[in-house]
Motif scaffolding. Sequence first.
Motif, PDB file in Angstrom:
ATOM      1  N   PHE A  40      11.358  -6.822 -13.340  1.00  0.00           N
ATOM      2  CA  PHE A  40      10.197  -6.008 -13.023  1.00  0.00           C
ATOM      3  C   PHE A  40      10.668  -4.646 -12.570  1.00  0.00           C
ATOM      4  CE2 PHE A  40       8.673 -10.316 -12.386  1.00  0.00           C
ATOM      5  CZ  PHE A  40       7.484 -10.281 -13.100  1.00  0.00           C
ATOM      6  N   HIS A  41      10.039  -3.634 -13.099  1.00  0.00           N
ATOM      7  CA  HIS A  41      10.348  -2.277 -12.669  1.00  0.00           C
ATOM      8  C   HIS A  41       9.184  -1.790 -11.805  1.00  0.00           C
ATOM      9  CE1 HIS A  41      11.696   1.839 -12.610  1.00  0.00           C
ATOM     10  NE2 HIS A  41      10.501   2.212 -13.046  1.00  0.00           N
ATOM     11  N   ILE A  42       9.464  -1.566 -10.553  1.00  0.00           N
ATOM     12  CA  ILE A  42       8.454  -1.050  -9.636  1.00  0.00           C
ATOM     13  C   ILE A  42       8.736   0.435  -9.437  1.00  0.00           C
ATOM     14  CG2 ILE A  42       7.484  -1.197  -7.318  1.00  0.00           C
ATOM     15  CD1 ILE A  42       8.417  -4.137  -7.302  1.00  0.00           C
ATOM     16  N   PRO A  43       7.817   1.283  -9.906  1.00  0.00           N
ATOM     17  CA  PRO A  43       8.059   2.720  -9.786  1.00  0.00           C
ATOM     18  C   PRO A  43       8.081   3.160  -8.330  1.00  0.00           C
ATOM     19  CG  PRO A  43       5.835   2.295 -10.564  1.00  0.00           C
ATOM     20  CD  PRO A  43       6.538   0.976 -10.493  1.00  0.00           C
ATOM     21  N   GLU A  44       8.864   4.188  -8.071  1.00  0.00           N
ATOM     22  CA  GLU A  44       8.915   4.739  -6.716  1.00  0.00           C
ATOM     23  C   GLU A  44       7.576   5.380  -6.388  1.00  0.00           C
ATOM     24  OE1 GLU A  44      12.202   7.173  -5.548  1.00  0.00           O
ATOM     25  OE2 GLU A  44      13.498   6.200  -7.007  1.00  0.00           O
ATOM     26  N   ALA A  45       7.179   5.252  -5.143  1.00  0.00           N
ATOM     27  CA  ALA A  45       5.915   5.843  -4.713  1.00  0.00           C
ATOM     28  C   ALA A  45       6.022   7.359  -4.706  1.00  0.00           C
ATOM     29  CB  ALA A  45       5.552   5.342  -3.316  1.00  0.00           C
ATOM     30  N   ASP A  46       4.958   8.010  -5.075  1.00  0.00           N
ATOM     31  CA  ASP A  46       4.867   9.453  -4.962  1.00  0.00           C
ATOM     32  C   ASP A  46       5.026   9.789  -3.476  1.00  0.00           C
ATOM     33  OD1 ASP A  46       2.968  11.811  -4.197  1.00  0.00           O
ATOM     34  OD2 ASP A  46       3.374  12.092  -6.340  1.00  0.00           O
ATOM     35  N   PRO A  47       5.844  10.786  -3.125  1.00  0.00           N
ATOM     36  CA  PRO A  47       6.058  11.077  -1.697  1.00  0.00           C
ATOM     37  C   PRO A  47       4.784  11.479  -0.958  1.00  0.00           C
ATOM     38  CG  PRO A  47       7.320  12.596  -3.101  1.00  0.00           C
ATOM     39  CD  PRO A  47       6.651  11.616  -3.993  1.00  0.00           C
ATOM     40  N   ILE A  48       3.873  12.158  -1.628  1.00  0.00           N
ATOM     41  CA  ILE A  48       2.619  12.529  -0.970  1.00  0.00           C
ATOM     42  C   ILE A  48       1.775  11.279  -0.745  1.00  0.00           C
ATOM     43  CG2 ILE A  48       0.421  13.758  -1.259  1.00  0.00           C
ATOM     44  CD1 ILE A  48       1.991  16.046  -2.539  1.00  0.00           C
ATOM     45  N   GLU A  49       1.705  10.413  -1.739  1.00  0.00           N
ATOM     46  CA  GLU A  49       0.962   9.158  -1.584  1.00  0.00           C
ATOM     47  C   GLU A  49       1.511   8.342  -0.420  1.00  0.00           C
ATOM     48  OE1 GLU A  49       0.232   6.608  -4.973  1.00  0.00           O
ATOM     49  OE2 GLU A  49       0.241   8.358  -6.280  1.00  0.00           O
ATOM     50  N   ALA A  50       2.829   8.202  -0.374  1.00  0.00           N
ATOM     51  CA  ALA A  50       3.460   7.413   0.685  1.00  0.00           C
ATOM     52  C   ALA A  50       3.161   8.009   2.060  1.00  0.00           C
ATOM     53  CB  ALA A  50       4.966   7.324   0.450  1.00  0.00           C
ATOM     54  N   ALA A  51       3.216   9.330   2.175  1.00  0.00           N
ATOM     55  CA  ALA A  51       2.945   9.985   3.459  1.00  0.00           C
ATOM     56  C   ALA A  51       1.492   9.798   3.878  1.00  0.00           C
ATOM     57  CB  ALA A  51       3.292  11.476   3.365  1.00  0.00           C
ATOM     58  N   VAL A  52       0.565   9.895   2.928  1.00  0.00           N
ATOM     59  CA  VAL A  52      -0.859   9.718   3.252  1.00  0.00           C
ATOM     60  C   VAL A  52      -1.134   8.277   3.668  1.00  0.00           C
ATOM     61  CG1 VAL A  52      -3.207   9.737   2.313  1.00  0.00           C
ATOM     62  CG2 VAL A  52      -1.668  11.660   1.860  1.00  0.00           C
ATOM     63  N   ILE A  53      -0.538   7.309   2.976  1.00  0.00           N
ATOM     64  CA  ILE A  53      -0.729   5.900   3.332  1.00  0.00           C
ATOM     65  C   ILE A  53      -0.251   5.642   4.755  1.00  0.00           C
ATOM     66  CG2 ILE A  53       0.066   3.543   2.838  1.00  0.00           C
ATOM     67  CD1 ILE A  53       0.079   4.414  -0.168  1.00  0.00           C
ATOM     68  N   GLU A  54       0.872   6.209   5.097  1.00  0.00           N
ATOM     69  CA  GLU A  54       1.405   6.046   6.459  1.00  0.00           C
ATOM     70  C   GLU A  54       0.506   6.748   7.479  1.00  0.00           C
ATOM     71  OE1 GLU A  54       5.223   7.708   8.919  1.00  0.00           O
ATOM     72  OE2 GLU A  54       5.564   7.097   6.843  1.00  0.00           O
ATOM     73  N   TRP A  55       0.067   7.958   7.158  1.00  0.00           N
ATOM     74  CA  TRP A  55      -0.719   8.788   8.067  1.00  0.00           C
ATOM     75  C   TRP A  55      -2.098   8.211   8.347  1.00  0.00           C
ATOM     76  CZ3 TRP A  55      -5.243  11.570   6.907  1.00  0.00           C
ATOM     77  CH2 TRP A  55      -5.640  12.524   7.849  1.00  0.00           C
ATOM     78  N   VAL A  56      -2.737   7.627   7.329  1.00  0.00           N
ATOM     79  CA  VAL A  56      -4.132   7.206   7.440  1.00  0.00           C
ATOM     80  C   VAL A  56      -4.345   6.135   8.519  1.00  0.00           C
ATOM     81  CG1 VAL A  56      -4.205   5.381   5.694  1.00  0.00           C
ATOM     82  CG2 VAL A  56      -6.159   6.865   5.990  1.00  0.00           C
ATOM     83  N   ALA A  57      -3.331   5.379   8.857  1.00  0.00           N
ATOM     84  CA  ALA A  57      -3.459   4.343   9.892  1.00  0.00           C
ATOM     85  C   ALA A  57      -3.448   4.914  11.303  1.00  0.00           C
ATOM     86  CB  ALA A  57      -2.338   3.320   9.744  1.00  0.00           C
TER      87      ALA A  57
END
Length: 103
Positions: free
Chosen positions: A4-21
């Motif tokens: 399985f190839h799991i693409p790396e998360a977009d850095p902006i997406e990853a930052a927003v996911i972390e921030w939203v909590a």
Amino acid sequence: MIEFHIPEADPIEAAVIEWVAAADLYRDGELVREGVNLLGSNEIAAKAWARVLAGRLREPIDRDGLAEFLLTREAAQHVRAYSSAPIIAEGILVMLTSKGLLP
């Protein structure tokens, strides 16, 4: 063997996911709310919202433009911004700029 190839998360997406909590929200450069959980424990909605935001943030945008975007159907289906849109938008821009993800 299946790989399985799991693409790396977009850095902006990853930052927003972390921030939203635990979002810090700003108005005119002043911190007005600290550690706000915008989505409860809904990680699926956080990922979808982050993807929508990252797509819009690939082009230059200011706080008012981002606040206006947060009120569109595309963005608002995940997080209801209403009157908080300007402080959410400024919080996102401050966080992404501090992480070096926006010019």
